[in-house]
Enzyme design. Sequence first.
Site, PDB file in Angstrom:
ATOM      1  CG  ASP A  68       4.596  -1.396   1.846  1.00 26.62           C
ATOM      2  OD1 ASP A  68       4.119  -1.256   0.633  1.00 26.62           O
ATOM      3  OD2 ASP A  68       5.901  -1.257   1.982  1.00 26.62           O
ATOM      4  CG  ASP A 120       7.199 -11.111   2.614  1.00 26.70           C
ATOM      5  OD1 ASP A 120       6.433 -10.778   1.523  1.00 26.70           O
ATOM      6  OD2 ASP A 120       8.192 -11.807   2.489  1.00 26.70           O
ATOM      7  CB  ALA A 140      -0.775   0.073   1.217  1.00 25.21           C
ATOM      8  CB  ALA A 141       4.037   2.432   1.364  1.00 25.83           C
ATOM      9  N   PRO A 142       3.155   4.523  -0.977  1.00 28.36           N
ATOM     10  CG  PRO A 142       3.391   6.517  -1.796  1.00 28.36           C
ATOM     11  CD  PRO A 142       3.348   5.011  -2.083  1.00 28.36           C
ATOM     12  CB  CYS A 189       3.739   2.014 -12.026  1.00 26.17           C
ATOM     13  SG  CYS A 189       5.118   1.892 -10.897  1.00 26.17           S
TER      14      CYS A 189
END
Length: 513
Positions: free
Chosen positions: A337, A375, A293-295, A450
């Site tokens: 995360d 993890d 999930a970060a950031p 991405c």
Amino acid sequence: MRSTAPRNNKLKPSSNLIMNGSVRVRVIRTLLAIQNGQSLASVLDPLLNSLHDGDKGFAHALLLTTLRQWYALARLLDTLADNPIDEVEVRTTIQVGLVQLLYLEVADHAAIHETVEAAKEIDFAHSTGLVNAILRKVAKNPSKFRKKCDKKHSLPNWLAYQLKQDWSEQYDELTKGLRQPAPMFLRVNSAVSSVEDYQHALDGAEIEADIVELKSGFNLLDSSDKASSIALSTKGLRLHQSTAVNALPDFAVGAASVQDMHAQLAAPIIHTALMNKVSTDKSTELHILDACAAPGGKLAHWLELISSNDQSPLFHVKQNDAEAAPVITDIKVTAIDNEAPRIERIHENLQRLNLSQHDLKQAEKNIALNIVCADATTWQGAGKKKSKLVFDAILLDSPCTATGVIRRHPDISILRTEEDIEQTALLQADILHNLWPQLKVGGYLLYVTCSILKQENVEQMQDFMTYYNNVAAIEFNDDCNWGIEQAIGRQCLPIDSESGDGFYYALLHKTAE
């Protein structure tokens, strides 16, 4: 012909990076640290913080432009030198000089003199004659050498070859697009303002922005596996010029976030799928997961959609409508995360947006938020409970090579290796195989990267679907005005100066075995 400088094992790690000397020297040292394996994110702030305000803009432009044109400059340099230049410090210094002459329009005498002096400052005075000769040769006809530099891609050859294999029709546009700066997009917090109202606020601050609307359409399955057509719209703002966040109206109090336009598709897609599940299985409790999930940008967007107003269909049922979904009494949101510093970033971002657990409780929302450092390849949401079927919806923002955001992080083309693709694909598969069994029947998993490499995207999905017999890929239809249709999912490419980054989306539905 060498396309880039060899690694120099004598380079100092960034922890020992000395930020003194001229602006050009500091940029050169930063580039050396990146070639030694440090990320741009880890060295950019030390560079800028070491400079006077008047020098920061030039240093930032010099660093980012050099990185964006790195491989093209390296190939040009090989044609300019009579003999191979093996010293990475010398090559880097000359490339910084070339950028000033070809891309930043620095006056010839200043670019050449200051770059020669920089070679002395980094203790490579023996190279000053070579640096001076090459830069003077280019300064005589900069347009000629700029054309040579722009003629081909500015990527490592292995990556250019892979993109040619994956995107032959879009290859020329894509490789040119990756050399350009990316536009700055804003996501408006729907709990605070509308996109239109925030655009007016930007106008008042003399910040020009256009509204960008991305339309999505897909066919979701009900409990009987019947498809129903769904259409949704996602609006954001594209700034005409990048702007410091402290200049944005009410940014500090959560009115808006900086988020790429294509990244803004994730939360609306998985949220719409979740609401479809609610309407078909009559759930009164929901448990959703944001993995990796970060950031926290996509998590925050999802929370905004869930809690933005009291008319949310997640919380209310229409009167006298026996077929409507029941009131949701409890929503559990889990985000995981695997790095503690990145977990802290999630907390900071949610706090600015007034979306922390405390804020949600104060607003009397039925939302329990749990952020866990874990993890994703091994973590079990059920803990020690017997049932592993936990989640109604999962947003998996999967680890990837990030080749789709090279415009924003041009160090990626230097730091990534061909071997990274295979290793990353294996990591993605491990995460998918761990999370899929934890998704309830009828639930949805949105797979996002991405990356613009098919091995991490559509090919990953194809491999995944051959392994399980309880998965159906939701087809995006012609209502979409973004991305390129794939065998599974859709792929966005960063082709032009107004488009978002390279993102891949695949929406999976868990069927009965």
